[in-house]
Design a protein around this motif. Sequence first.
Motif, PDB file in Angstrom:
ATOM      1  N   GLN A 139      -5.915 -13.971 -10.199  1.00  0.00           N
ATOM      2  CA  GLN A 139      -4.983 -14.816  -9.442  1.00  0.00           C
ATOM      3  C   GLN A 139      -5.546 -15.206  -8.087  1.00  0.00           C
ATOM      4  N   ALA A 140      -6.444 -14.369  -7.565  1.00  0.00           N
ATOM      5  CA  ALA A 140      -7.077 -14.685  -6.275  1.00  0.00           C
ATOM      6  C   ALA A 140      -8.228 -15.670  -6.465  1.00  0.00           C
ATOM      7  N   GLY A 141      -8.481 -16.068  -7.713  1.00  0.00           N
ATOM      8  CA  GLY A 141      -9.512 -17.082  -7.957  1.00  0.00           C
ATOM      9  C   GLY A 141     -10.868 -16.517  -8.355  1.00  0.00           C
ATOM     10  N   LEU A 142     -10.936 -15.221  -8.590  1.00  0.00           N
ATOM     11  CA  LEU A 142     -12.213 -14.645  -9.010  1.00  0.00           C
ATOM     12  C   LEU A 142     -12.430 -14.823 -10.513  1.00  0.00           C
ATOM     13  N   GLN A 143     -13.678 -14.913 -10.916  1.00  0.00           N
ATOM     14  CA  GLN A 143     -14.035 -14.921 -12.321  1.00  0.00           C
ATOM     15  C   GLN A 143     -14.170 -13.473 -12.762  1.00  0.00           C
ATOM     16  N   TYR A 182      -7.416  -3.469  -1.162  1.00  0.00           N
ATOM     17  CA  TYR A 182      -8.004  -4.187  -2.287  1.00  0.00           C
ATOM     18  C   TYR A 182      -7.738  -5.685  -2.133  1.00  0.00           C
ATOM     19  N   ALA A 183      -6.532  -6.014  -1.675  1.00  0.00           N
ATOM     20  CA  ALA A 183      -6.170  -7.434  -1.477  1.00  0.00           C
ATOM     21  C   ALA A 183      -7.116  -8.099  -0.466  1.00  0.00           C
ATOM     22  N   ASP A 184      -7.489  -7.368   0.564  1.00  0.00           N
ATOM     23  CA  ASP A 184      -8.451  -7.897   1.546  1.00  0.00           C
ATOM     24  C   ASP A 184      -9.778  -8.231   0.865  1.00  0.00           C
ATOM     25  N   ALA A 185     -10.216  -7.345  -0.008  1.00  0.00           N
ATOM     26  CA  ALA A 185     -11.494  -7.564  -0.706  1.00  0.00           C
ATOM     27  C   ALA A 185     -11.419  -8.825  -1.557  1.00  0.00           C
ATOM     28  N   LEU A 186     -10.317  -9.000  -2.268  1.00  0.00           N
ATOM     29  CA  LEU A 186     -10.157 -10.188  -3.115  1.00  0.00           C
ATOM     30  C   LEU A 186     -10.144 -11.453  -2.259  1.00  0.00           C
ATOM     31  N   ARG A 187      -9.416 -11.393  -1.160  1.00  0.00           N
ATOM     32  CA  ARG A 187      -9.297 -12.569  -0.292  1.00  0.00           C
ATOM     33  C   ARG A 187     -10.677 -12.965   0.246  1.00  0.00           C
ATOM     34  N   GLU A 188     -11.397 -11.979   0.746  1.00  0.00           N
ATOM     35  CA  GLU A 188     -12.732 -12.275   1.312  1.00  0.00           C
ATOM     36  C   GLU A 188     -13.693 -12.776   0.232  1.00  0.00           C
ATOM     37  N   ALA A 189     -13.674 -12.095  -0.920  1.00  0.00           N
ATOM     38  CA  ALA A 189     -14.604 -12.458  -2.005  1.00  0.00           C
ATOM     39  C   ALA A 189     -14.336 -13.873  -2.503  1.00  0.00           C
TER      40      ALA A 189
END
Lengths: 243, 243
Positions: A210-214, A153-160
């Motif tokens: 926290q990963a910067g997503l809205q 899931y962390a990978d998805a957040l980072r890429e997104a």
Amino acid sequence: MVRFFAPAQELQGETLTLTGDAARHGAVLRLKAGELVEVCDGEGTVCTCRVVSSGSNTLSLSVEDRHPSDTEAKVSVTVYMAYSKSDKLEHVIQKATELGAAQIVAFPSARCVARPDERGLEKKLERWQKIAASAAEQSGRGVIPKVTTLKTYADALREASLSDLGILFYEHEEALTLRNALEGKNLHSVSILTGPEGGLEEREVEQARQAGLQVCTLGKRVLRCETAPLCALAAIMYHTGEF
Amino acid sequence: MVRFFAPAQELQGETLTLTGDAARHGAVLRLKAGELVEVCDGEGTVCTCRVVSSGSNTLSLSVEDRHPSDTEAKVSVTVYMAYSKSDKLEHVIQKATELGAAQIVAFPSARCVARPDERGLEKKLERWQKIAASAAEQSGRGVIPKVTTLKTYADALREASLSDLGILFYEHEEALTLRNALEGKNLHSVSILTGPEGGLEEREVEQARQAGLQVCTLGKRVLRCETAPLCALAAIMYHTGEF
């Protein structure tokens, strides 16, 4: 005009000799010498070609014109979908391709009940890529969206979060609408992220923030996991002037 | 809170005694005395109720509050879909309900390959209405969209033209976008009309224009017959401020 896809390496030069699926497809369509067809490399280039000859194993064409596809969306949208039951994921791959997604990425999240094992994954990816190719061909796209998977899931957040705008849709969010998130921004790339059948956990939503997503709502009606990404994608395409 | 539907006639008075599906649903959920549940009549009224007792055949409730549903869309959108293969029509009924459609109407057009006969129709309608009810319940709606059918294409045009805005989507239309058609209008009701697998005939599109419908594009990618209405519906919901 008939349009089909062929690997980019078969689309070099002024005369093309297509083999494999493209040739078989040509034979099925009973193409005749002199007819015009479009051959697309699935990466955004379209060749207008005249049929020289069509057999069951080879299709010979002369290239009349080579141009960039004009059916691709202006904004590049990547659909990140949590692993869901196979038919739902496949449904989203097909429909997101029609709707103009640039890429489709499956990722695991805490409440995912369906997740292919390492061994099954390669076959699944091959199948998913075929679904995307077929939907791209049918809808007249010039690009076949890549279907990929991520391990965490962390990978998805980072890429997104690398897009101009990364949005996670959450059924318990009420304040921030998709319109609020999109308005007034000059966007080239958008990533949208949605959860599995059981939804995302609150801590996962926090992690996304926290990963910067809205974190956005898709309105007051709870959408199924396969409906949410397509609803969002259609709205983004509408917002960015596709129709 | 658990929410389920019950016929309007069972939702009168200050104490409710539900039978049938609602009672069975309550038993499956193992509701206990004192718990709060929501019971909705499928016509826009929601009752917040406290469980008095729950058995397999009767569910006794006391009504604490009765209020209009707050999950309905501000604009009433009716989806007119040409008869298509059964799974596609059912798909659209389910998804259009989630997305907030007010009504779903199936109609015949020249290139329809699938069309239920008179005898099969009653059973189909019952099945379709159940799909809408189940999708309404799952998405938390207060209204179950009516699923109906029309006998002729002309009937569909006539009914659709009674809305504030009637739109037919046509894959060969290039000029008029959905945005153009929607912008600057104060709409209470919108009807959207889409064709079957083989598309609409040009004369049918002309007929729609003459009936006062706007003929719009959904962009440069050709959408399948089950994708087009849902894409349009999502965009209209977005445009009218639902998310």
